[in-house]
Design a protein around this motif. Sequence first.
Motif, short mmCIF file in Angstrom:
data_model
loop_
_atom_site.label_atom_id
_atom_site.label_comp_id
_atom_site.label_asym_id
_atom_site.label_seq_id
_atom_site.Cartn_x
_atom_site.Cartn_y
_atom_site.Cartn_z
N GLN A 50 2.48 1.19 -3.31
CA GLN A 50 1.66 2.17 -4.64
C GLN A 50 1.31 3.48 -4.33
OE1 GLN A 50 0.45 0.05 -6.76
NE2 GLN A 50 -0.27 2.20 -7.98
N ILE A 95 6.72 -0.59 -9.63
CA ILE A 95 6.64 -1.04 -8.00
C ILE A 95 7.18 -2.83 -8.32
CG2 ILE A 95 5.31 -1.88 -6.25
CD1 ILE A 95 3.60 0.11 -7.41
N THR A 113 0.23 -1.25 -0.18
CA THR A 113 -0.13 -0.24 0.15
C THR A 113 0.97 1.26 -0.22
OG1 THR A 113 -1.91 -1.33 1.27
CG2 THR A 113 -1.68 1.27 1.21
N ASN A 157 2.33 6.51 -7.19
CA ASN A 157 1.39 7.21 -7.52
C ASN A 157 1.70 9.20 -7.22
OD1 ASN A 157 -0.67 4.96 -8.25
ND2 ASN A 157 -1.51 5.03 -6.71
#
Length: 181
Positions: free
Chosen positions: A27, A46, A24, A31
Amino acid sequence: MKLKYLLFGERSLTKVAALFNSPTTAQEAANRVRTICHMADSQVKIVSPADQPSGTAFSTKIEPELKGIWHTLVRAHLWMGIAGMLAGALLFVLLYALDNISIRSTPLLSLLAFLGFGLMFGLMLGGLFTLRPDHGHVITVVRQAVEQGRWAVVAHPTDPAQVDSVIKALARGSERVVKTF
């Protein structure tokens, strides 16, 4: 034309990687880098524990510009070989002008020797540019993190301003940020 464009065929010469403990946060960081730094999806990857360090997915995420690497190989060897020969020729001219007896006694053989050694050392330097030893550290850090079950975000910025903004964006929430030269 800048020297780096003469020698390197890759668009992104710098690699920035940040390590994360969860998918999480990795990510979110990816972003954030894409948004804040205006980077394309192809520039931000990633790397997860599922990406085997010996596999194609890992390699492609770490070194995405395979064609550019081949261009770097050719360009670096070509231009460094030429530069080495020029350096050898200049050294020959200098020693000839200084009236060096061994150079004056066999000028053609001496010139060929200086050109040959200059070419050899230039090609060796071209090989060093192709190896990109600065990338080894980043790749090792990412490989170790993935083997330990962590995630890494690897960004491939194309200019110094983008490098700085990527480092700042990745520093938030990561345990470690590393970059190439």
